[in-house]
Structure formats: C-alpha cells, structure tokens
Write a protein that holds these residues in place. Structure first.
Motif, PDB file in Angstrom:
ATOM      1  N   ALA A   1       0.850  -1.188   0.000  1.00  0.00           N
ATOM      2  CA  ALA A   1       0.000   0.000   0.000  1.00  0.00           C
ATOM      3  C   ALA A   1       0.890   1.245   0.000  1.00  0.00           C
ATOM      4  CB  ALA A   1      -0.889  -0.012   1.229  1.00  0.00           C
ATOM      5  N   SER A   2       0.539   2.219  -0.823  1.00  0.00           N
ATOM      6  CA  SER A   2       1.329   3.451  -0.893  1.00  0.00           C
ATOM      7  C   SER A   2       0.968   4.379   0.253  1.00  0.00           C
ATOM      8  CB  SER A   2       1.032   4.212  -2.189  1.00  0.00           C
ATOM      9  OG  SER A   2       1.239   3.394  -3.298  1.00  0.00           O
ATOM     10  N   THR A   3       1.977   4.909   0.919  1.00  0.00           N
ATOM     11  CA  THR A   3       1.709   5.928   1.944  1.00  0.00           C
ATOM     12  C   THR A   3       2.335   7.261   1.533  1.00  0.00           C
ATOM     13  OG1 THR A   3       3.732   5.461   3.157  1.00  0.00           O
ATOM     14  CG2 THR A   3       1.796   4.137   3.726  1.00  0.00           C
TER      15      THR A   3
ATOM     16  N   GLY B   1       5.092   8.241   1.979  1.00  0.00           N
ATOM     17  CA  GLY B   1       5.959   8.744   3.037  1.00  0.00           C
ATOM     18  C   GLY B   1       5.267   9.678   4.015  1.00  0.00           C
ATOM     19  N   ILE B   2       3.945   9.707   3.996  1.00  0.00           N
ATOM     20  CA  ILE B   2       3.239  10.633   4.895  1.00  0.00           C
ATOM     21  C   ILE B   2       3.307  10.093   6.317  1.00  0.00           C
ATOM     22  CG2 ILE B   2       0.989  11.662   5.457  1.00  0.00           C
ATOM     23  CD1 ILE B   2       0.376  11.332   2.388  1.00  0.00           C
ATOM     24  N   HIS B   3       3.717  10.953   7.212  1.00  0.00           N
ATOM     25  CA  HIS B   3       3.906  10.567   8.603  1.00  0.00           C
ATOM     26  C   HIS B   3       2.595  10.102   9.243  1.00  0.00           C
ATOM     27  CE1 HIS B   3       3.728  11.769  12.896  1.00  0.00           C
ATOM     28  NE2 HIS B   3       4.791  11.001  12.932  1.00  0.00           N
ATOM     29  N   GLY B   4       2.630   8.979   9.952  1.00  0.00           N
ATOM     30  CA  GLY B   4       1.487   8.546  10.744  1.00  0.00           C
ATOM     31  C   GLY B   4       0.501   7.638  10.023  1.00  0.00           C
ATOM     32  N   VAL B   5       0.649   7.461   8.718  1.00  0.00           N
ATOM     33  CA  VAL B   5      -0.321   6.633   7.987  1.00  0.00           C
ATOM     34  C   VAL B   5      -0.259   5.194   8.481  1.00  0.00           C
ATOM     35  CG1 VAL B   5      -0.995   5.731   5.735  1.00  0.00           C
ATOM     36  CG2 VAL B   5      -0.250   8.098   5.952  1.00  0.00           C
TER      37      VAL B   5
ATOM     38  N   VAL C   1     -13.340   8.571   7.850  1.00  0.00           N
ATOM     39  CA  VAL C   1     -12.667   9.247   6.748  1.00  0.00           C
ATOM     40  C   VAL C   1     -11.973   8.211   5.869  1.00  0.00           C
ATOM     41  CG1 VAL C   1     -10.854  10.889   6.131  1.00  0.00           C
ATOM     42  CG2 VAL C   1     -12.361  11.354   8.079  1.00  0.00           C
ATOM     43  N   VAL C   2     -12.214   8.303   4.582  1.00  0.00           N
ATOM     44  CA  VAL C   2     -11.569   7.422   3.617  1.00  0.00           C
ATOM     45  C   VAL C   2     -10.669   8.285   2.750  1.00  0.00           C
ATOM     46  CG1 VAL C   2     -11.963   5.756   1.762  1.00  0.00           C
ATOM     47  CG2 VAL C   2     -13.652   5.987   3.597  1.00  0.00           C
ATOM     48  N   VAL C   3      -9.403   7.937   2.655  1.00  0.00           N
ATOM     49  CA  VAL C   3      -8.487   8.686   1.798  1.00  0.00           C
ATOM     50  C   VAL C   3      -8.193   7.852   0.560  1.00  0.00           C
ATOM     51  CG1 VAL C   3      -6.230   9.800   1.618  1.00  0.00           C
ATOM     52  CG2 VAL C   3      -7.486   9.864   3.789  1.00  0.00           C
ATOM     53  N   GLY C   4      -8.488   8.415  -0.589  1.00  0.00           N
ATOM     54  CA  GLY C   4      -8.259   7.713  -1.846  1.00  0.00           C
ATOM     55  C   GLY C   4      -9.562   7.420  -2.555  1.00  0.00           C
ATOM     56  N   GLY C   5      -9.741   7.993  -3.736  1.00  0.00           N
ATOM     57  CA  GLY C   5     -11.008   7.862  -4.438  1.00  0.00           C
ATOM     58  C   GLY C   5     -10.963   6.887  -5.592  1.00  0.00           C
TER      59      GLY C   5
ATOM     60  N   SER D   1      -6.649   4.151   1.203  1.00  0.00           N
ATOM     61  CA  SER D   1      -6.631   3.316  -0.004  1.00  0.00           C
ATOM     62  C   SER D   1      -6.214   4.147  -1.201  1.00  0.00           C
ATOM     63  CB  SER D   1      -7.998   2.687  -0.229  1.00  0.00           C
ATOM     64  OG  SER D   1      -8.962   3.681  -0.458  1.00  0.00           O
ATOM     65  N   THR D   2      -4.942   4.509  -1.193  1.00  0.00           N
ATOM     66  CA  THR D   2      -4.439   5.377  -2.261  1.00  0.00           C
ATOM     67  C   THR D   2      -3.590   4.604  -3.259  1.00  0.00           C
ATOM     68  OG1 THR D   2      -2.571   5.907  -0.856  1.00  0.00           O
ATOM     69  CG2 THR D   2      -4.428   7.421  -0.787  1.00  0.00           C
ATOM     70  N   GLY D   3      -3.912   3.312  -3.426  1.00  0.00           N
ATOM     71  CA  GLY D   3      -3.178   2.544  -4.420  1.00  0.00           C
ATOM     72  C   GLY D   3      -1.945   1.860  -3.859  1.00  0.00           C
ATOM     73  N   VAL D   4      -1.214   1.202  -4.753  1.00  0.00           N
ATOM     74  CA  VAL D   4      -0.071   0.398  -4.313  1.00  0.00           C
ATOM     75  C   VAL D   4       1.182   0.763  -5.082  1.00  0.00           C
ATOM     76  CG1 VAL D   4      -1.479  -1.577  -3.614  1.00  0.00           C
ATOM     77  CG2 VAL D   4      -0.649  -1.443  -5.966  1.00  0.00           C
ATOM     78  N   GLY D   5       2.326   0.399  -4.500  1.00  0.00           N
ATOM     79  CA  GLY D   5       3.615   0.610  -5.152  1.00  0.00           C
ATOM     80  C   GLY D   5       4.525  -0.581  -4.892  1.00  0.00           C
ATOM     81  N   ALA D   6       5.688  -0.603  -5.517  1.00  0.00           N
ATOM     82  CA  ALA D   6       6.611  -1.732  -5.366  1.00  0.00           C
ATOM     83  C   ALA D   6       6.989  -1.911  -3.902  1.00  0.00           C
ATOM     84  CB  ALA D   6       7.853  -1.491  -6.213  1.00  0.00           C
ATOM     85  N   SER D   7       7.016  -3.167  -3.438  1.00  0.00           N
ATOM     86  CA  SER D   7       7.351  -3.444  -2.036  1.00  0.00           C
ATOM     87  C   SER D   7       8.859  -3.381  -1.839  1.00  0.00           C
ATOM     88  CB  SER D   7       6.848  -4.830  -1.646  1.00  0.00           C
ATOM     89  OG  SER D   7       7.589  -5.824  -2.325  1.00  0.00           O
ATOM     90  N   SER D   8       9.268  -3.259  -0.578  1.00  0.00           N
ATOM     91  CA  SER D   8      10.703  -3.174  -0.306  1.00  0.00           C
ATOM     92  C   SER D   8      11.397  -4.485  -0.680  1.00  0.00           C
ATOM     93  CB  SER D   8      10.946  -2.822   1.161  1.00  0.00           C
ATOM     94  OG  SER D   8      10.160  -3.639   1.987  1.00  0.00           O
TER      95      SER D   8
END
Lengths: 496, 496
Positions: free
Chosen positions: A179-181, A183-187, A231-235, A327-334
């Motif tokens: 899941a993409s964050t 880098g936002i603090h606290g997600v 609150v839902v983040v991500g449309g 739920s703002t989408g996904v990105g490559a995992s570490s």
C-alpha cells in the motif's frame, strides 16, 4: 510420557470404571533444550530445506504469494507433472473485490477467503508439494534457491521464526505490491489499509467500538462527532466502494440499530484529484451523484500528516476522525526493490512478453509485483485483479507446456516454441456505489469508446460476475447465502 | 471544517466536473484539548451518567451482563413499561454449547454470537434504553446507583477508559463466573479457556498455525510432535465436546488437508477424576468408548504447573503441548467477591427464592454469579446454561408483574404477591462426543432414575434442540447452513 503413564497407573491405580480405557501415551521424553540442539545442528550444516529435485523426480515450481496471480497459476498448474511449493505469509487467497463488504457485515470474512488447499489440493496431499507459511527473504538465481523465514507474528507462546532454503526448478514471483503511503507521517501507525482480511476485521471492530463508545454517558458532543466520523483517503474503486458500503450501512442499519447516535455518523472521502479517474466521465458523474445522495462528503485535498485522532491537510486544516481508511493505491514493495533483477518503470520486477525475468533462467514474475521491461516497448499494466488473474492463467499454461516438452527441470534449456506472448485485453472495470448500484465500464482503455452502464442492471452484472469468479463452490454458496441473509435480516453487528 | 472546506474551494477551485458535488462539511473546529476540558468539567461536578428516573418516566432496569441469564431476562422484559440499560463488556450473547464447534471450523464464529440488539431491540432504538460497553466496578445500594468503566482494551488509538454512574430502579446481576485455575501457575498466561468467541478464535488460529509450522523444513521431529499435541484439561462437557470435535477434525479434515503431518497430530484429555462426572454411568462409559475410538487419549492426573511448551503433572512428569485448552469449570469472579452482599455457599451473590438480594431492595441476581442463600435451605444450582436461562425467564416475568402493579420505580414498596418462587427442574444434560454421536441424560438429578440415550438418535435430538434454542432466526438459519456446508464441503481451514 510412557513412563508418566506407567507411573500414573501404578500410583493412582486408575480408579473407577474408566480405567481400562486410559491409554498409554507414546510420547518419548524430550526437552526444549534437546530440540534447540537438534535445530542448531541442522543450521550448522547449512540451512535446512528442500534440496534440488533429481532427474527422475517431478520438477518443482516454487510460487511466492497467494494473491490473484499466484493462486490462479497454482490452480491451473498440472500437478501430475510438477510439484508445487507455495511460500506465503497467508494460507488463503483474499477475494479482494468483496473485501469492502465484509467491514460492515454485508458479507462474512470467511466468505471472501479461499484456502489455498481448496484452490490447489496438491499442496496438502501430494508428497512433494507444500504450502509453507513463510516469507521469501532472498534469491540466489545461480544456485536456483531461495531463502525464506517462517511467519509467526502476533501469536503468543509460539516458535521463534527460523530460516530455511528451498531449491526450485521454476520460480514464480507473485508476491504483490505494498500500500502506498507516499511517506506521509502517521499513515502506517494510525490508518487502516483495506487489502487483507485482518484489515477488514480491524475496521469492523473499530467501527462498532466507536458506535458503542459514543453512546456511553460522559462523552462530549465533539468527541462523539469525532468518533463517528469515518474518513476514507483515496477515491479509487476501493475507496469508493468502501464509502458506498459504509454509507449504506449507516442508512440501513445504524439508523435502526444505533438510533441514539445516528445523526453523528458521517463519511468523508478525501481525494487529491478526481474520484474513479480511470472510469468514463459519465460513470464518474453518476458515482459522485450516488455517493452524495447517500450522504458521503467528497473533499478534495492532500493529506500532509496523520495524528491518532485527526489528519492535517496540506492547507493546514485539521480533520478529526474516529476511523481512517487509507486506499491510495499500491507501489513496489521493499522486498521487490531489494531483488537483484532489472526493474520495470515504477520499480517492479521487469519481465519480457512471456513474463520471464530475462536475466535469470527459470524465473518468472506475475501480478502487481511485475511489469514489462522498457525494452519490450509495452506499458506496465495496472495493478488490477484481472491483470494478475490473467497472467497466472497464462503462465500456468506456459509452464505446463514447457514441462510436457521436457523442459520442467532447472537449466534444462530446450529448443521449443514458447507459444504466444502474453497480451492483456481489458475486460472492463466495475465498482459498486452503495446498495443495488454499480458502475460497469466496458471500454478497453481510457481513451477508447465502449459501453458504460450504471445503476441496478450493472449492480446485477457485478454481483453475478463476482459470484461466478469466487473460486470454490463453497464460497459461491456462502456469498449467495450472506447476501440473502443481509437482505432478509439486515447486517450482523456483533463485535467478536 | 466548514472553514477548511471554504478555503479548499478557494485555493483549489475544485477543478473538474465533480466540483459542484463537493459538499461543505458541517464540522465545527475543535481540538482534543477542548474535549478534555469538557470532560474534566463533567467529572468535576461528579461523574457523568444516567440520573434517577422521575415518577412519570418509565422505571429503569439495569442488567449487568449479556450471558444466558441476562439476555433471556432482557428478551422477555416488557419494554412498554420499563427502560432497559445493559452494561456488559460484550455486545452479544455467546451460544456457548456450540462454541467448541467453531474452533475447528464446523461452525462460523458469527453463527454462535447473537447481538443484544437483536435479542432486545429496545437497547438500540428506544430513547431511554441503552447498551453500554462497560464493566460495573461498584454498587451503592442505598443511593440506587452503580459505577461503571468503559471497556476499550485491545484497540489501538482509542479513548482511554472513563468512569460513569447509572441510577437504577431495579438492578440485576447477570455477570457470570470466572474460569477456575485453582491458582495453578501459568494457566492464565499459556492456556486458552473456551468461554468467549475470542477464545475460540485464538484456539483456531493457534491450531492452524501449528499445523502449518510443522510442515516447514527445519523443524525437528520432537518439535513437530509437540506442536501438534493438543492437550485439553478438564473432562466436563466442554472439555469432552472440544476433544471430540478436535479428533473428528483430525480424522475428517487433517488427514486430507494436512496429509504430510497427519500422523503427528494427537489429542490428550487430562482429568483429575472421572470424565462427565455428572452423567449416568452408562453414558460415561459410552463417551469414553467413543473418545478412545476416535483417538483421544485419556489421562488421569492433576496439573501442577504450566510452562509455555509443556505442563507438569503432580507426580513430576512433563507433558509437552502445542495447544492447551483449559476447561475445569468456573468459580465466583473477583468482582462478585468484592460486592457488599451476603454470599451463598461457594461465594456467589446470595439470593432468596425469588432471586432477590435480601439486604438490598430492588437488587436481583441470576445465572452463574448467584446462588441460594444457606437460609433458604436450598442447594446452590449448577453453573449451567439452562439454569441461567430459566432464571432470566423467571425474573423477567416477576419484574413485569411488579411493574404492572405499580412497583417498578426504586423503593416503591408495594403490598403484592410476588407469585411463585423460582423452582429449578433439570431438563437433562447433553454432550456431543464427535461426529453424529451425543449423550442425552434425561434424569432429573444424579441419583434419580430416568432415560439416558446415546448415539445417533441423541445427536439428532441435540442438534435439533440447539437449533431451536439459538435465539434468532438469522442464527438458526446460519447454523443450519454451516452444518450443511461442512457436510458437503468439509470444514473451512483458512487462517484469517
């Protein structure tokens, strides 16, 4: 233990009528220390594990992951010719399109989880096939082995994780994305994603807890309002579907079951750009109408910081919340980033048009963790269930073909025609927006023309399509029963 | 928030077609600090809470607990004449006789949990009735108030528990008993009880984890044998039913789904005396035969100490285990012990033959937390679901009667006939011992004569009896569906 039972019989004489049925226990005495020694010895001679297969044995396909891609691959793999070893931190596939419905009790959690042993029974009853509850931690393409570590997190009194090795003839990465964050603090700390069954369980428990706490004397008006602000983040489709389910839950069930607090419950959907941006413009408009009509507040903004009880938007305004779903989408995992393979644009494992990792013989990648290499001239496909499922199906048939012409074992390069390249044809997108309403976009790409329908008809198509896609008859049956029960009796609200 | 959205509209101009649908949010700005001040102010003037009811208002019955006793009472209470306030740490009743079946996936967890709002809808939709997620921490019989504290344990980012008061017209203790550990070291830390849905969830997760870990390379033979050794302590109905379900799960499902490790799985039942001691001797013998036939080892012994991976019997022998379930009966809880009321033999809240607490007007106690005072000359009834359920039913009708003759409010002593005393008539005991086998003991007491039947006929009676006793049609339906699905497709084994 045998000694134990002998002495028990001597000392207690096993009084009473039952005595003749008290059996000897065949356990031999052993201690934790002895075990530790045994395991250390194993580690001393190198990690324990599954060694390379011999020429006469079935070749071994190692699949990492039990998502749409890996599960579909394993389902179709010909286990008369291959042994299958699956390495994954979960023993089931999650039917993700229905996950949002489980958060509010429309569906049961178990209805959307399909055990791998049902998808591919070989892992539980074929001598050389296994499901291993573990994570892959490294790959050695030259030695044709992977290193893994068991996953035991969250259980008390269990074994410490241990490492082991598995040799492969064919290796398939199907380990998905993260899941993409941004880098936002606290997600990670305060928000809940919606990708696994335990996420849905967490959301459900939190939602019901907040509904109950807000009814207890001593809570302030503001606190009540905050607790019941979801609150839902991500449309994207997940965020929209979850918002729709939630507001339907509020309209149908909360009003009746939590009537004391019904006026305090609100749903806000925050999106930086447009909701459902991949859908046809008319469908987007329809979705917005439906969401607004069912009471969802749409807010355009970018989240800058997430605190335990509020989030902060980029203009400095504060949004208090009781439940935050991200739920703002996904990105490559570490893990994917750490792999020694060339990457596709976006950092996924780069594959050619047969889904092979070109630099490593016998290695393949499918689903969200993989993407076409730039050299193929093809675009990286979107992270969608239907892409992953189609790739799993394609690769199974490719591997079955390779096995049949004698190329199943490691490094057994065979002159052969691999067959057609993988070509993705988009079958259309679907999203529900609350009760009996859905969007179905049958266009093949964002810019092409095609059919787009909305409303009850598409809701019906959506439900039917999903019912037939749920893998086993057992779960199809359960989902149908769940929908029927919800229709008849309303949603379940026990917090267990 | 209104300001937030105004400024959002100004700065971003809400680009795109969707803009006109982005709504204003009516949230007024507030901060966590402001809330804290508001709450402190409330606490400053004494605890917040529900004050005494006025003469013209409905009298308030406060029920502590959502077990068999309290749930049955609330179900039958006449809410046209009473307000009901339920204080309990869980918002559902657990259908305990079927709980053992959920551990191995024969039934779903949700099928055995009945939300209170379904049992008594008034708590969710009547203005003066509430369900409060809290624990009672103290009683003031003179002031007719109780003090409570909210229950939020186990959730992240939630409110700190707070205290509040509730005034009552009638107070009913139905808060149950605690699992007995006999002060044995390590039981609470390492064993799992089988009394709540989360216990069954824990057992299931642990069982599936152990089955999976034992299949991973690198584990020693002894460790594998330990992990897959399930030990049940206590040979009462719960222990016997759980052992039976477990060995049936091993015979039917583990052999097929975990065939690599099937020979390592064992169940041992440890009991200090005789199993099912309250049952007829022929039934006991039948149960022993059935358990032994299905592979359960019966061990007679007393547990002295419990360590994370083994338990130690009183003769010093060690029994290694991977899963330990503790079901040695229940005793008075520390809350009950702390109450300022005379106690029955065994330390329960002492009641007279109308289930009143004689020293405290308007206070009653039912179910496992209560027992007849020695002065009544009656024996304390066993801690059984049927006792609790019968007492709840009896007390509801007594309270309804009291209300109708004008005695509903606190201290409104009315000259009236309370009606018949509570008399318990034992309807028989039932226990399952594996698939399609059960015991039904229809004798009215241990020493009397009566019918006792075993085998398929009683299994059928057992299932039917339980199906009609499950409170709502929804759950009856679900239990039937669960049984049908298990019959058709086998048990569910996804670990979610």
């Amino acid at each position: 233990m045998a000694a134990l039972l002998r002495s028990l019989s001597r000392t207690s004489g096993l009084r009473g009528c039952a005595s003749s049925f008290y059996h000897r226990n065949p356990y031999s005495p052993f201690s934790a220390a002895a075990e530790a020694v045994a395991r250390d010895a194993a580690v001393g001679r190198g990690l324990a594990g599954l060694g390379p297969t011999a020429k006469g044995e079935k070749p071994r396909v190692v699949v990492l992951g039990t998502g749409w891609a890996g599960s579909r691959l394993m389902k179709d793999l010909d286990t008369t010719g291959y042994d299958v070893v699956c390495v994954s931190p979960r023993n089931h596939m999650v039917f993700t399109p229905l996950l949002a419905s489980t958060c509010v009790g429309t569906l049961e959690f178990r209805s959307v989880a399909e055990p791998l042993a049902r998808i591919q029974p070989a892992v539980s009853n074929s001598p050389g096939s296994y499901f291993l509850l573990a994570r892959c931690t490294g790959v050695d393409p030259d030695a044709h082995t992977i290193e893994c570590e068991t996953v035991t997190e969250g259980e008390k009194d269990t074994l410490k994780p241990w490492k082991f090795k598995v040799a492969y003839d064919k290796l398939v990465f199907g380990c998905g994305a993260e899941a993409s964050t941004f880098g936002i603090h606290g997600v990670t700390e305060h928000a809940t994603f919606l990708r696994e069954v335990y996420h849905a369980q967490e959301i459900r428990r939190k939602l019901l807890l907040n509904l109950m706490l807000s009814d207890v004397p001593g809570i302030s008006e503001e606190e009540k309002r905050r607790l019941l602000h979801c609150v839902v983040v991500g449309g994207g489709p997940t965020g929209v579907e979850f918002s729709g389910e939630l507001s339907d839950f509020i309209i149908r069930d909360v009003k009746q079951r939590y009537s004391h607090v019904k006026d305090y419950v609100h749903v806000t959907l925050i999106e930086a750009n447009e909701i459902l941006s991949s859908f046809d413009v008319r469908l987007r408009q329809y979705a917005i109408n439906q969401l607004v009509k069912s009471g969802v507040r749409l807010v355009r903004g970018i989240v800058k910081d997430v605190l335990p009880d509020k989030l902060i938007l980029d203009n400095g305004e504060e949004v208090p919340y009781g439940l935050l779903v991200w739920s703002t989408g996904v990105g490559a995992s570490s893990f994917v980033k750490s792999l020694p393979f060339p990457k596709s644009p976006g950092g996924r494992i780069g594959v050619d048009e047969w889904l092979r990792v070109p630099s490593a013989p016998d290695v393949f990648a499918i689903g969200d963790c993989s993407g076409f290499l730039e050299s193929t001239g093809k675009e990286v496909l979107p992270a969608l269930a239907q892409v992953a499922e189609r790739q799993g199906k394609y690769l199974a048939s490719l591997l079955n073909h390779v096995m049949k012409v004698g190329g199943g074992h490691a490094n057994s390069v065979v002159e052969m025609d691999l067959g057609p390249k993988f070509v993705y044809k988009h079958m259309g997108s679907m999203a529900t927006v609350g009760r009996y309403k859905a969007l179905v976009d049958l266009r093949q790409s964002k810019d092409s023309r095609g059919v787009s329908i909305a409303g009850f008809a598409s809701w019906f198509i959506w439900r039917s399509a999903y019912l037939t896609r749920v893998v086993s008859w057992r779960n199809r049956f359960y989902v149908a029963i769940n929908w029927l029960t919800t229709l008849l009796f309303g949603r379940d609200i026990s917090r267990i």
